[in-house]
Enzyme design. Structure first.
Site, PDB file in Angstrom:
ATOM      1  CD  GLN A 114      51.894  49.347  43.048  1.00  0.00           C
ATOM      2  OE1 GLN A 114      51.808  50.045  43.565  1.00  0.00           O
ATOM      3  NE2 GLN A 114      51.318  49.350  41.650  1.00  0.00           N
ATOM      4  NE  ARG A 138      48.701  43.081  41.524  1.00  0.00           N
ATOM      5  CZ  ARG A 138      47.561  43.208  41.057  1.00  0.00           C
ATOM      6  NH1 ARG A 138      47.219  41.956  41.058  1.00  0.00           N
ATOM      7  NH2 ARG A 138      47.034  44.010  40.780  1.00  0.00           N
ATOM      8  CD  GLU A 152      47.306  55.895  34.814  1.00  0.00           C
ATOM      9  OE1 GLU A 152      47.159  54.939  35.406  1.00  0.00           O
ATOM     10  OE2 GLU A 152      46.304  56.017  33.965  1.00  0.00           O
ATOM     11  CG  ASP A 210      49.868  47.198  35.517  1.00  0.00           C
ATOM     12  OD1 ASP A 210      50.427  48.370  36.111  1.00  0.00           O
ATOM     13  OD2 ASP A 210      48.648  46.905  36.329  1.00  0.00           O
ATOM     14  NE  ARG A 259      40.065  51.340  36.007  1.00  0.00           N
ATOM     15  CZ  ARG A 259      40.687  50.421  36.003  1.00  0.00           C
ATOM     16  NH1 ARG A 259      42.006  50.404  36.368  1.00  0.00           N
ATOM     17  NH2 ARG A 259      40.063  49.285  35.774  1.00  0.00           N
TER      18      ARG A 259
END
Length: 598
Positions: A250, A248, A552, A351, A195
């Site tokens: 990172q 934002r 991941e 997150d 995704r």
């Protein structure tokens, strides 16, 4: 003008730019103090907001209608904000408004499907597959320390995944950017996978480390060029290459990427191109909302940094999820504040995690803007050291000296505010919301004594791993912390159901801690580093053999099992996991007689 005169002129120009930058930073920082203090001294939301595009706002409406139409178990909100328009926005919006909807705003499944097929290109269709220019199936000198043929064969398969993850923004995006949420990047990209169809900021560091192990220097440089484009266009590196990520950033690791590439290639042109952008990014993180002053027990002032997104609404890529999470917050200002905390947690890369919650595991108690994070400040220390180094190699000794002094001040700040000698760890620091005073006075009780992998990240920075006795103490603390598990380092000790908590282990955290231990002068610390790397390589290998893909995140309790939790299903591909495995194999190798299975 002679060559020598030209070079001297360039150096003087760059030094003059640096002085201007320094004066501008001081001025804007002073102007920002009042607004900054207000923004974190109460639950009201007074911080800045970077507006989104009309197209993103419309796609959020489509996302909301889709959720009401399809089964929630199969629903990924990001899919809908990644669609591209076939016709202009006004025509598409009119067609959407004319669709027959039920009282709750849902469409028929056929109606939604027909509308999307007629008016939209598929998510990811505006990124084209492209073979990297520097890919070869088996690079010369690839992983010379890997002697085991089984591991070498697998490493070559992981290396080959760079082809699967390489993309180029389509010409249509450059011609008509208003029809797309993907941003018109100038160079080819490497995506994380699944995704995550676009470039992400901090992922790119570990992608680059893997590309360097794969001898793909040109692809690595292209990634840096794209990130510099963000700074030139927006003033900072975006979270990712989408129109909905402009509010934002990172974790700031661009300087580390440039340093890594320069160390392998000696490319001075890349260094010269990068330095002005790095100065601009440094200013972004060291002024206004991201900057906080703490006065320590000896009445010394220290400037440190925090995450603070420029957004106070649901994140467009997760709008329906955030709206649901905030459904029990009735006060409008408190709701905006919650949305800012959610977006700021996303800026952290973690997150979500109990690390950011006042009352874990209650997501509505996220308070990321009220925390000075250990790892963010370690990254900015790294940025200061990198800029000092890169400026020096270009001959700009004035800038080098300026940033070396800044790094020394930050090292002292990290020691004063975060270090806990009793635990042998660096601990996040909670700001006092009850006061609007600047500077805030350091209090020992404000250190977060919960154990997170981030408590060990400063060891990655040379300023700390070069201290042998400190490295040894931190290593012993890590061994006793409970984070070391059968398949790697856990992110925390709390099983909250959030993905940046137990039992998940993440490639970047393994890499930074292992590299910090491995670069210390302690022989025992280097041995622990290799042991962790071996565990991590084994779980990645076992997972790959079982599922045919890289993941991941991984469950560090069970070798070969991928991780879970969070707001989306586990993803595969996967950029930073591939990069860390290749970096570990390059560093530690794999002897002929060492078993690879769990």
């Amino acid at each position: 003008m002679s060559t020598t005169q030209a070079l001297n002129f360039k150096r003087l120009s760059f030094t003059f730019f640096t002085l201007l930058f320094s004066l501008f930073s001081q001025l804007t920082s002073t102007m920002a103090v009042t607004a900054e203090s207000l923004s974190h001294c109460s639950s009201s939301d007074k911080g800045p907001v970077v507006p989104t595009t009309p197209m993103v706002t419309f796609l959020e409406r489509v996302q909301e209608a889709a959720l009401k139409t399809v089964e929630e178990t199969n629903f990924d909100p990001k899919l809908y904000v990644d669609l591209s328009l076939k016709l202009n926005l006004s025509t598409t919006e009119k067609a959407f408004d004319l669709l027959q909807k039920s009282a709750n705003g849902s469409l028929s499944v056929e109606g939604l499907k027909g509308f999307i097929e007629k008016y939209f290109g598929g998510a990811g269709s505006d990124l084209m597959y492209v073979e990297p220019v520097d890919f070869v199936p088996e690079p010369k000198g690839f992983l010379p320390k890997v002697e085991n043929p089984e591991v070498r064969a697998w490493a070559l398969e992981v290396h080959a995944l760079w082809k699967n993850l390489s993309r180029k923004v389509s010409d249509e995006v450059h011609k008509r950017p208003e029809l797309h949420t993907i941003l018109p990047l100038p160079e080819q990209v490497v995506i994380p996978g699944s995704r995550f169809r676009e470039v992400y900021y901090w992922d790119s560091y570990w992608v680059i480390r893997g590309l360097l192990a794969s001898k793909m220097h040109e692809t690595a440089k292209a990634i840096v060029t794209n990130l510099i484009y963000f700074i030139e266009e927006y003033g900072y590196v975006l979270n990712g290459a989408r129109a909905y990520y402009t509010n934002r950033s990172q974790p700031p690791l661009l300087s580390a990427m440039v340093h890594a590439i320069y160390s392998r290639t000696g490319d001075m042109q890349l260094v010269r191109k990068s330095l002005p952008a790095l100065l601009k990014e440094y200013h972004f993180w060291n002024s206004g909302i991201h900057k906080v002053t703490i006065q320590d027990a000896q009445s010394c002032n220290h400037t440190l940094n925090r995450y603070y997104a420029m957004w106070n609404k649901p994140r467009p890529e997760s709008s329906t999820i955030d709206t649901k999470s905030a459904s029990n917050i009735s006060n409008v200002s408190e709701k905006k504040h919650f949305y800012r905390e959610v977006a700021s947690s996303a800026e952290s890369g973690w997150d979500f995690s109990t690390r950011w919650m006042r009352n874990p595991p209650d997501l509505t108690t996220l308070a990321t803007t009220s925390i000075l994070p250990v790892d963010l400040n370690a990254y900015i220390l790294r940025m200061e050291l990198d800029i000092a180094f890169l400026a020096k190699v270009t001959g700009d000794n004035s800038t080098a000296e300026h940033f070396l002094k800044a790094s020394q001040a930050r090292k002292e700040a990290i020691k004063s505010v975060f270090w806990n000698a009793e635990m042998g760890q660096w601990l996040d620091y909670w700001l006092n919301d009850s006061t609007c005073q600047e500077p805030q006075t350091w209090e020992a009780c404000n250190q977060n004594k919960n154990v997170f992998a981030s408590n060990f990240i400063p060891l990655w920075i040379e300023s700390f791993h070069s201290d042998k006795s400190l490295a040894k103490k931190v290593m012993e603390s890590l061994k006793k912390s409970g984070l070391l598990r059968a398949a790697g380092i856990a992110t925390s000790l709390t099983n909250s159901g959030e993905q940046w908590d137990f039992p998940n282990g993440w490639a970047p955290l393994q890499h930074m801690i292992v590299e910090g231990l491995g670069r210390s002068e302690s022989k025992k610390a280097r041995s622990v580093a290799e042991d962790i790397a071996v565990r991590w390589i084994r779980t990645n290998y076992a997972g790959y053999k079982k599922t045919g893909t890289m993941h991941e995140k991984y469950d560090v309790e069970k070798c070969g099992e991928f991780g879970g939790g969070g707001e989306y299903v586990p993803q595969t591909g996967f950029g930073w996991s591939n990069g860390v495995v290749l970096a570990f194999l390059e560093e530690f190798g794999w002897p002929q007689d060492r078993k690879i299975g769990c």
